[in-house]
Each structure stands twice: as structure tokens, then as C-alpha cells.
Design an enzyme around this catalytic site. Sequence first.
Site, PDB file in Angstrom:
ATOM      1  N   ASP A 129       0.850  -1.186   0.000  1.00  0.00           N
ATOM      2  CA  ASP A 129       0.000   0.000   0.000  1.00  0.00           C
ATOM      3  C   ASP A 129       0.885   1.235   0.000  1.00  0.00           C
ATOM      4  OD1 ASP A 129      -2.439  -1.388   0.060  1.00  0.00           O
ATOM      5  OD2 ASP A 129      -2.377  -1.566   2.238  1.00  0.00           O
ATOM      6  N   ASP A 147      -6.845  -1.423  -4.734  1.00  0.00           N
ATOM      7  CA  ASP A 147      -7.911  -1.110  -3.780  1.00  0.00           C
ATOM      8  C   ASP A 147      -8.840  -0.038  -4.333  1.00  0.00           C
ATOM      9  OD1 ASP A 147      -6.661  -2.874  -2.004  1.00  0.00           O
ATOM     10  OD2 ASP A 147      -5.560  -1.269  -1.003  1.00  0.00           O
TER      11      ASP A 147
END
Length: 169
Positions: A129, A147
Amino acid sequence: MARGTTSLVRGPGASLWPWLAWAVIILIADQFTKTLILGFYRLGDATTITSFFNIVRAHNTGAAFSFLADAGGWQRWLFTGIGVAATVFIVWQLRAHPGQKLFCFALSSILGGAVGNVVDRLMHGYVVDFLQFHYAGWYFPAFNIADAAITVGAICLILDELLRVRNAR
């Protein structure tokens, strides 16, 4: 999931391939950006871009919002299995409804994101991330292109269903 044949967003002679191509574009963008982050940042490194946005390297062994991140390792295989099952289901739905544009855009966005995160889990044991938004000391959990694609896809699925129900009246 039953899909009605009367939809304002259905095109004639539709093909599965544009939807798979969209999923591949998302997958490539996701993996390319993650490769850049892995190459240029160490875990925890961050760059302030604006007063509310950072680029940061984070590793997520869990699911959304780090759900089950500290579960001991078994969750890697659970989430990989869920991703693989979702991939099979989505491709099946795309084959069944290639002309329903909004529906297929949503599913192919989710597909590209799901495969991107499965690749991370298989290669690294965690999801990379790097996008982080914050305001006044409050930080939204870091996320990635995959995401974001999954989120956009979910929103479009809800919109597609609302339009389908409205058009059925």
C-alpha cells in the site's frame, strides 16, 4: 446473480475481451506502481505531496483496513483463495453479460484489483500500500491502485443495481 436483459447500458454484439483488457490495464498499473514503491521506498518511508496526501510504503498482511493483519499468517492463504474464487466468479459473470456496460465495467475493475492484490500476496506475503490521505491528525489507511479499482467497481455495481431496479418499474 440474475441479470435482467432490459438494461439501458446494454450494447449489441458485446464481447468479453474489452472487459478483460480493462482488468489487465488495472493490473499492470497496480503492479507497476507497487514496483516503483518497492524500488524507491523502504517500509515506513513517506513523502509529503500535499497537506492532506502522502506517498508511503506500507505492507498489509490483512484485508481492507488491515482486517486480520495480525492473525499469524493463515490469512494470506484465505485472502488469496477468496481472490481466486472472486476471479473465477467475475469471469463467469463477464462471459454471461458482456453487453451490460456498467455492470461489466464494475466487475472488470474489481477483477483487475483483486488479481493485483493476489499477485502481491503470492509474491510478497503482503499487499503493498502507498496512497495515504490525512487531515488534522486523522489518517485514512494506506491503499493502492488495486484497492481504488475495487472501490470504484463496488460503487458502480451499486449504481448498476439501482438503475436496473429503477428501469424495471
